[in-house]
Write a protein that holds these residues in place. Structure first.
Motif, mmCIF file in Angstrom:
data_model
loop_
_atom_site.group_PDB
_atom_site.id
_atom_site.type_symbol
_atom_site.label_atom_id
_atom_site.label_comp_id
_atom_site.label_asym_id
_atom_site.label_seq_id
_atom_site.Cartn_x
_atom_site.Cartn_y
_atom_site.Cartn_z
ATOM 1 N N ARG A 30 0.841 -1.202 0.000
ATOM 2 C CA ARG A 30 0.000 0.000 0.000
ATOM 3 C C ARG A 30 0.875 1.251 0.000
ATOM 4 O O ARG A 30 2.017 1.209 0.447
ATOM 5 N N THR A 31 0.291 2.345 -0.469
ATOM 6 C CA THR A 31 0.991 3.622 -0.345
ATOM 7 C C THR A 31 0.858 4.095 1.097
ATOM 8 O O THR A 31 0.081 3.533 1.877
ATOM 9 N N SER A 32 1.585 5.156 1.443
ATOM 10 C CA SER A 32 1.531 5.624 2.837
ATOM 11 C C SER A 32 0.129 6.104 3.213
ATOM 12 O O SER A 32 -0.226 6.136 4.382
ATOM 13 N N ASN A 38 -0.536 -3.273 -4.884
ATOM 14 C CA ASN A 38 0.274 -4.476 -5.166
ATOM 15 C C ASN A 38 0.109 -4.977 -6.603
ATOM 16 O O ASN A 38 1.076 -5.364 -7.259
ATOM 17 N N ALA A 39 -1.129 -4.952 -7.107
ATOM 18 C CA ALA A 39 -1.381 -5.475 -8.460
ATOM 19 C C ALA A 39 -0.760 -4.548 -9.514
ATOM 20 O O ALA A 39 -0.181 -5.019 -10.496
ATOM 21 N N VAL A 40 -0.873 -3.244 -9.294
ATOM 22 C CA VAL A 40 -0.321 -2.278 -10.254
ATOM 23 C C VAL A 40 1.208 -2.384 -10.273
ATOM 24 O O VAL A 40 1.839 -2.369 -11.331
ATOM 25 N N GLU A 279 4.495 5.647 -5.024
ATOM 26 C CA GLU A 279 5.604 5.190 -4.168
ATOM 27 C C GLU A 279 6.251 3.914 -4.710
ATOM 28 O O GLU A 279 6.490 2.957 -3.978
ATOM 29 N N PHE A 280 6.552 3.942 -6.009
ATOM 30 C CA PHE A 280 7.184 2.795 -6.686
ATOM 31 C C PHE A 280 8.684 3.015 -6.870
ATOM 32 O O PHE A 280 9.216 2.885 -7.956
ATOM 33 N N LYS A 281 9.375 3.368 -5.777
ATOM 34 C CA LYS A 281 10.820 3.668 -5.879
ATOM 35 C C LYS A 281 11.591 2.525 -6.542
ATOM 36 O O LYS A 281 12.473 2.745 -7.370
ATOM 37 N N SER A 282 11.243 1.308 -6.167
ATOM 38 C CA SER A 282 12.032 0.158 -6.649
ATOM 39 C C SER A 282 11.876 -0.072 -8.153
ATOM 40 O O SER A 282 12.640 -0.814 -8.759
ATOM 41 N N LEU A 283 10.867 0.561 -8.755
ATOM 42 C CA LEU A 283 10.625 0.326 -10.196
ATOM 43 C C LEU A 283 11.320 1.372 -11.086
ATOM 44 O O LEU A 283 11.352 1.214 -12.306
ATOM 45 N N VAL A 284 11.846 2.420 -10.469
ATOM 46 C CA VAL A 284 12.447 3.513 -11.259
ATOM 47 C C VAL A 284 13.555 2.974 -12.170
ATOM 48 O O VAL A 284 13.712 3.414 -13.311
ATOM 49 N N ALA A 285 14.292 1.969 -11.678
ATOM 50 C CA ALA A 285 15.403 1.398 -12.474
ATOM 51 C C ALA A 285 14.908 0.759 -13.768
ATOM 52 O O ALA A 285 15.692 0.549 -14.705
#
Length: 288
Positions: A30-32, A38-40, A279-285
């Motif tokens: 979830r976002t903050s 999760n699905a997105v 809040e998808f920091k891990s996907l920026v790469a």
């Protein structure tokens, strides 16, 4: 071979897969502010993997638009066994389309039709201009395979696909794309909830189609099949024809999608802003 390659994405199939691949742990991302994503989040990983793997010049994402379609009008029971979508998934239906749109990819869907019909229509329309690859988890799509259309069925984990062409389909199943439909007509489909011919399962259906080529060939030669099989078919003839209709993807849905508007190119900042919002920091790469 065409220089152009169109990737048709079965949005719902991937979104549901992403949801269930992560929700079984019981902890939903979830976002903050508490919004389930999760699905997105999983969808983006599958989506970018497919883009990197198949390297398209054009991308379109297709969606179901509610549960009422022309098939539910033909048969009340169609998909009526499906449970409601999980509560945490419902807000993600619109969110995922926003994310797809941030990549400058058209979201396509028509009320009254399924995503399959949109995919079939677009594959049919553009296969003379581009090599078409459909990414899905749905084996019904194998009926769309031809020399210009490949179906990439997603396997377990990210990055695993079985890519079907007319040759691989024949090798693995001894079937032509048209025979995929006739198989479903005979055996029905438990996940879509239509029965086919009661008492005829996959093995018998496969054997009958291989022997007779098609449902029409089988019906023309009913004298040559065993008494029990013949009795089953005669008792369910109407349902056999209806099941075959329900199994057929319609490739003439009223879509006005233009290939020139589907080029794969996005503005990195637009996507980054969307990722930041979710809040998808891990996907920026994943985005160059």
């Amino acid at each position: 071979m065409s220089e152009q390659r169109l990737l048709l994405v079965d949005g719902m199939a991937i979104l549901f897969r992403a949801y269930f691949a992560t929700s079984f742990t019981g902890s939903i991302r979830r976002t903050s502010s508490g919004l389930p994503v999760n699905a997105v989040h999983g969808f983006v990983r599958y989506f970018m993997d497919a883009v990197n793997k198949f390297n398209p010049t054009h991308v379109i994402c297709c969606w179901d638009m509610g549960s009422k379609t022309f098939r539910t009008e033909q048969y009340d029971g169609y998909k009526s066994n499906r449970p409601d979508a999980p509560e945490d998934l419902i807000p993600q239906f619109d969110l995922v389309k926003d994310v797809v749109a941030s990549f400058n990819v058209p979201n396509v869907g028509i009320v009254g039709y399924e995503a399959d019909d949109c995919i079939g229509t677009l594959a049919n329309r553009f296969k003379h201009e581009a090599e078409v690859i459909v990414v899905t988890g749905d084996h019904d799509m194998l009926q769309l395979v031809d020399d210009c259309v490949s179906i990439a069925i997603m396997k377990k984990g990210i990055g695993n696909y079985m890519v079907y062409t007319p040759t691989t389909l024949l090798e693995e199943r001894q079937l032509t794309p048209q025979q995929i439909i006739d198989m479903k007509g005979l055996m029905g489909d438990t996940s879509d909830n239509y029965p086919g011919v009661r008492g005829i399962g996959e093995k018998t259906a496969h054997k009958l189609i291989l022997e007779h080529g098609s449902i029409d060939g089988l019906l023309a030669n009913l004298d040559s099949v065993s008494k029990t099989v013949r009795a089953k078919i005669e008792a369910d003839l109407e349902m056999l024809h209806l099941s075959r209709q329900l199994a057929t993807i319609h490739c003439n849905a009223p879509l006005d999608t233009d290939m020139s508007l589907c080029g794969w190119s996005y503005d990195r900042n637009t996507v980054l802003n969307k990722f930041e919002e979710l809040e998808f920091k891990s996907l920026v790469a994943l985005i160059s």
